[in-house]
Motif scaffolding. Structure first.
Motif, PDB file in Angstrom:
ATOM      1  N   GLY A 171       0.783  -1.223   0.000  1.00  0.00           N
ATOM      2  CA  GLY A 171       0.000   0.000   0.000  1.00  0.00           C
ATOM      3  C   GLY A 171       0.822   1.284   0.000  1.00  0.00           C
ATOM      4  N   ALA A 172       2.130   1.164   0.054  1.00  0.00           N
ATOM      5  CA  ALA A 172       2.975   2.363   0.084  1.00  0.00           C
ATOM      6  C   ALA A 172       2.837   3.137  -1.225  1.00  0.00           C
ATOM      7  N   ASP A 173       2.899   4.463  -1.133  1.00  0.00           N
ATOM      8  CA  ASP A 173       2.779   5.309  -2.322  1.00  0.00           C
ATOM      9  C   ASP A 173       3.825   4.976  -3.377  1.00  0.00           C
ATOM     10  N   TYR A 174       4.964   4.507  -2.961  1.00  0.00           N
ATOM     11  CA  TYR A 174       6.080   4.242  -3.862  1.00  0.00           C
ATOM     12  C   TYR A 174       6.212   2.764  -4.265  1.00  0.00           C
ATOM     13  N   ALA A 175       5.284   1.907  -3.852  1.00  0.00           N
ATOM     14  CA  ALA A 175       5.398   0.466  -4.107  1.00  0.00           C
ATOM     15  C   ALA A 175       5.458   0.139  -5.603  1.00  0.00           C
ATOM     16  N   LYS A 176       4.624   0.771  -6.411  1.00  0.00           N
ATOM     17  CA  LYS A 176       4.645   0.499  -7.852  1.00  0.00           C
ATOM     18  C   LYS A 176       5.961   0.966  -8.475  1.00  0.00           C
ATOM     19  N   ALA A 177       6.495   2.078  -7.994  1.00  0.00           N
ATOM     20  CA  ALA A 177       7.774   2.579  -8.510  1.00  0.00           C
ATOM     21  C   ALA A 177       8.902   1.614  -8.147  1.00  0.00           C
ATOM     22  N   VAL A 178       8.856   1.042  -6.950  1.00  0.00           N
ATOM     23  CA  VAL A 178       9.855   0.054  -6.547  1.00  0.00           C
ATOM     24  C   VAL A 178       9.760  -1.168  -7.443  1.00  0.00           C
ATOM     25  N   ASP A 179       8.552  -1.655  -7.671  1.00  0.00           N
ATOM     26  CA  ASP A 179       8.372  -2.810  -8.559  1.00  0.00           C
ATOM     27  C   ASP A 179       8.935  -2.515  -9.947  1.00  0.00           C
ATOM     28  N   TRP A 180       8.625  -1.333 -10.497  1.00  0.00           N
ATOM     29  CA  TRP A 180       9.117  -0.959 -11.828  1.00  0.00           C
ATOM     30  C   TRP A 180      10.645  -0.917 -11.847  1.00  0.00           C
ATOM     31  N   ALA A 181      11.237  -0.311 -10.832  1.00  0.00           N
ATOM     32  CA  ALA A 181      12.696  -0.164 -10.785  1.00  0.00           C
ATOM     33  C   ALA A 181      13.389  -1.527 -10.724  1.00  0.00           C
ATOM     34  N   VAL A 182      12.837  -2.450  -9.963  1.00  0.00           N
ATOM     35  CA  VAL A 182      13.426  -3.789  -9.867  1.00  0.00           C
ATOM     36  C   VAL A 182      13.235  -4.546 -11.182  1.00  0.00           C
ATOM     37  N   GLU A 183      12.025  -4.510 -11.732  1.00  0.00           N
ATOM     38  CA  GLU A 183      11.740  -5.219 -12.986  1.00  0.00           C
ATOM     39  C   GLU A 183      12.594  -4.717 -14.143  1.00  0.00           C
ATOM     40  N   ASN A 184      12.970  -3.454 -14.122  1.00  0.00           N
ATOM     41  CA  ASN A 184      13.736  -2.862 -15.218  1.00  0.00           C
ATOM     42  C   ASN A 184      15.235  -2.735 -14.915  1.00  0.00           C
ATOM     43  N   GLY A 185      15.695  -3.390 -13.855  1.00  0.00           N
ATOM     44  CA  GLY A 185      17.120  -3.429 -13.554  1.00  0.00           C
ATOM     45  C   GLY A 185      17.723  -2.135 -13.038  1.00  0.00           C
ATOM     46  N   VAL A 186      16.894  -1.242 -12.540  1.00  0.00           N
ATOM     47  CA  VAL A 186      17.388   0.039 -12.029  1.00  0.00           C
ATOM     48  C   VAL A 186      18.024  -0.143 -10.653  1.00  0.00           C
ATOM     49  N   THR A 187      17.462  -1.010  -9.837  1.00  0.00           N
ATOM     50  CA  THR A 187      17.980  -1.266  -8.491  1.00  0.00           C
ATOM     51  C   THR A 187      17.606  -2.675  -8.055  1.00  0.00           C
ATOM     52  N   ALA A 188      18.325  -3.157  -7.064  1.00  0.00           N
ATOM     53  CA  ALA A 188      18.019  -4.468  -6.480  1.00  0.00           C
ATOM     54  C   ALA A 188      17.825  -4.342  -4.978  1.00  0.00           C
ATOM     55  N   GLY A 189      17.760  -3.114  -4.481  1.00  0.00           N
ATOM     56  CA  GLY A 189      17.596  -2.901  -3.058  1.00  0.00           C
ATOM     57  C   GLY A 189      18.935  -2.841  -2.351  1.00  0.00           C
ATOM     58  N   VAL A 190      18.882  -2.854  -1.022  1.00  0.00           N
ATOM     59  CA  VAL A 190      20.106  -2.727  -0.235  1.00  0.00           C
ATOM     60  C   VAL A 190      20.531  -4.033   0.417  1.00  0.00           C
ATOM     61  N   GLY A 191      19.706  -5.021   0.330  1.00  0.00           N
ATOM     62  CA  GLY A 191      20.012  -6.310   0.930  1.00  0.00           C
ATOM     63  C   GLY A 191      19.167  -7.386   0.298  1.00  0.00           C
TER      64      GLY A 191
END
Length: 83
Positions: free
Chosen positions: A16-36
């Motif tokens: 439900g976070a406002d940024y959840a869809k942006a996180v999903d997009w960034a991971v799916e498109n290889g922009v980031t993999a998170g910090v851990g």
């Protein structure tokens, strides 16, 4: 995605976070993999180097990709490549 699942599998990004869809997009498109392994780190401060790397990855490593090579970012009103 089930209602209880976390965005992109990160334990610190609720669906439900406002940024959840942006996180999903960034991971799916290889922009980031998170910090851990299971953390995104939404409250971690990014360095200039990390921000430049995110932008480089988001723009397809050479600049704006053709519309047919990827999905547009989840944010709207972007004056970038996707219209």
């Amino acid at each position: 995605m089930p209602a209880q699942a976390k965005a992109a599998g990160f334990s610190d990004v609720p669906d439900g976070a406002d940024y959840a869809k942006a996180v999903d997009w960034a991971v799916e498109n290889g922009v980031t993999a998170g910090v851990g392994k299971a953390e995104f780190g939404p409250d971690v401060v990014c360095t200039r180097g990390q921000i430049v790397t995110f932008l480089y990855q988001a723009l397809g490593r050479r600049g704006c990709p053709p519309a047919s090579t990827g999905t547009p970012p989840p944010w709207r009103g972007c004056r970038g490549c996707w219209r």
